[in-house]
Design an enzyme around this catalytic site. Sequence first.
Site, PDB file in Angstrom:
ATOM      1  N   HIS A   1       1.660  -4.179  11.465  1.00 41.40           N
ATOM      2  CA  HIS A   1       1.141  -2.926  12.006  1.00 41.40           C
ATOM      3  C   HIS A   1       0.889  -3.103  13.498  1.00 41.40           C
ATOM      4  CE1 HIS A   1      -0.130  -0.988   8.064  1.00 41.40           C
ATOM      5  NE2 HIS A   1      -0.105  -2.257   7.678  1.00 41.40           N
TER       6      HIS A   1
ATOM      7  N   HIS B   1       6.822  -5.416   1.308  1.00 35.82           N
ATOM      8  CA  HIS B   1       7.880  -5.870   2.231  1.00 35.82           C
ATOM      9  C   HIS B   1       7.138  -6.165   3.532  1.00 35.82           C
ATOM     10  CE1 HIS B   1      12.173  -5.354   4.009  1.00 35.82           C
ATOM     11  NE2 HIS B   1      11.380  -5.695   5.025  1.00 35.82           N
TER      12      HIS B   1
ATOM     13  N   THR C   1      -0.152  -2.269   0.358  1.00 35.70           N
ATOM     14  CA  THR C   1       0.472  -1.382  -0.634  1.00 35.70           C
ATOM     15  C   THR C   1       1.983  -1.530  -0.735  1.00 35.70           C
ATOM     16  OG1 THR C   1       0.551   0.383   1.041  1.00 35.70           O
ATOM     17  CG2 THR C   1      -1.309   0.417  -0.500  1.00 35.70           C
TER      18      THR C   1
ATOM     19  N   ASP D   1       4.391   4.874  11.265  1.00 38.01           N
ATOM     20  CA  ASP D   1       3.720   4.933   9.972  1.00 38.01           C
ATOM     21  C   ASP D   1       3.561   6.393   9.560  1.00 38.01           C
ATOM     22  OD1 ASP D   1       1.679   2.739   8.354  1.00 38.01           O
ATOM     23  OD2 ASP D   1       1.423   4.881   7.944  1.00 38.01           O
TER      24      ASP D   1
ATOM     25  N   GLY E   1      -5.886  -4.102   1.094  1.00 40.60           N
ATOM     26  CA  GLY E   1      -5.326  -2.751   1.023  1.00 40.60           C
ATOM     27  C   GLY E   1      -3.813  -2.729   1.126  1.00 40.60           C
TER      28      GLY E   1
ATOM     29  N   HIS F   1       5.344  -6.426   6.821  1.00 36.49           N
ATOM     30  CA  HIS F   1       5.306  -5.463   7.926  1.00 36.49           C
ATOM     31  C   HIS F   1       4.122  -5.775   8.823  1.00 36.49           C
ATOM     32  CE1 HIS F   1       3.330  -3.734   4.360  1.00 36.49           C
ATOM     33  NE2 HIS F   1       2.429  -3.251   5.186  1.00 36.49           N
TER      34      HIS F   1
HETATM   35  P1  5GP Z   1      -0.045  -1.823   4.017  1.00 33.77           P
HETATM   36  O1  5GP Z   1      -1.260  -1.103   3.544  1.00 33.77           O
HETATM   37  O2  5GP Z   1       0.850  -2.266   2.870  1.00 33.77           O
HETATM   38  O3  5GP Z   1      -0.336  -2.936   4.975  1.00 33.77           O
HETATM   39  O4  5GP Z   1       0.773  -0.769   4.878  1.00 33.77           O
HETATM   40  C1  5GP Z   1       1.750   0.045   4.367  1.00 33.77           C
HETATM   41  C2  5GP Z   1       1.896   1.186   5.337  1.00 33.77           C
HETATM   42  O5  5GP Z   1       3.087   1.888   5.040  1.00 33.77           O
HETATM   43  C3  5GP Z   1       0.759   2.207   5.243  1.00 33.77           C
HETATM   44  O6  5GP Z   1       0.105   2.288   6.506  1.00 33.77           O
HETATM   45  C4  5GP Z   1       1.454   3.499   4.853  1.00 33.77           C
HETATM   46  O7  5GP Z   1       0.927   4.638   5.489  1.00 33.77           O
HETATM   47  C5  5GP Z   1       2.887   3.240   5.262  1.00 33.77           C
HETATM   48  N1  5GP Z   1       3.873   3.933   4.453  1.00 33.77           N
HETATM   49  C6  5GP Z   1       3.903   4.036   3.101  1.00 33.77           C
HETATM   50  N2  5GP Z   1       4.992   4.720   2.711  1.00 33.77           N
HETATM   51  C7  5GP Z   1       5.659   5.053   3.850  1.00 33.77           C
HETATM   52  C8  5GP Z   1       6.862   5.784   4.088  1.00 33.77           C
HETATM   53  O8  5GP Z   1       7.559   6.247   3.182  1.00 33.77           O
HETATM   54  N3  5GP Z   1       7.240   5.928   5.383  1.00 33.77           N
HETATM   55  C9  5GP Z   1       6.507   5.417   6.424  1.00 33.77           C
HETATM   56  N4  5GP Z   1       6.967   5.635   7.652  1.00 33.77           N
HETATM   57  N5  5GP Z   1       5.376   4.721   6.232  1.00 33.77           N
HETATM   58  C10 5GP Z   1       4.953   4.546   4.954  1.00 33.77           C
HETATM   59 ZN    ZN Z   2      12.174  -4.876   1.056  1.00 33.43          ZN
END
Ligand code: 5GP
Ligand code: ZN
Length: 117
Positions: A105, A101, A98, A34, A96, A103
Amino acid sequence: MADSQPDCLFCRILEGDAPSTEVLSTDNTYAFRDINPMAPTHVLVIPRRHVTDAAAVGAEHGGILAEMFDSARQVADQEGLAGGYRLVFNVGDDSGNTVPHLHLHVLGGRRFGWPPG
Ligand code: 5GP
Ligand code: ZN
């Protein structure tokens, strides 16, 4: 849903059009660090095929989900998270979420509180 979405950040990472730091690559999943880590280990495991989020997962995704969890366990092993770790799927604005796609964690290397913030 198409295998790849042209405007999706994580599809672009999968295609090598955006940078990432690889942790694990399998036939149907990819794991990378991340960019804004919330723990000493913070890795995202994604399916190579675009799926929007966990709410879009159905019975047809059973195989890919199993592979994602298998990859998460391999990441935890590689990262030495023998003391435990946390797996998270965020869904929707209140969580939260963002990046649209799917994913998973993988967070570890420190102790986590419960309930989560
Ligand atoms: P969400 O909040 O959608 O569950 O997690 C998205 C995660 O993607 C966040 O923890 C954020 O830091 C990570 N993230 C966003 N943009 C990028 C990127 O360009 N590269 C990487 N490696 N992580 C990203
Ligand atoms: Zn995608």
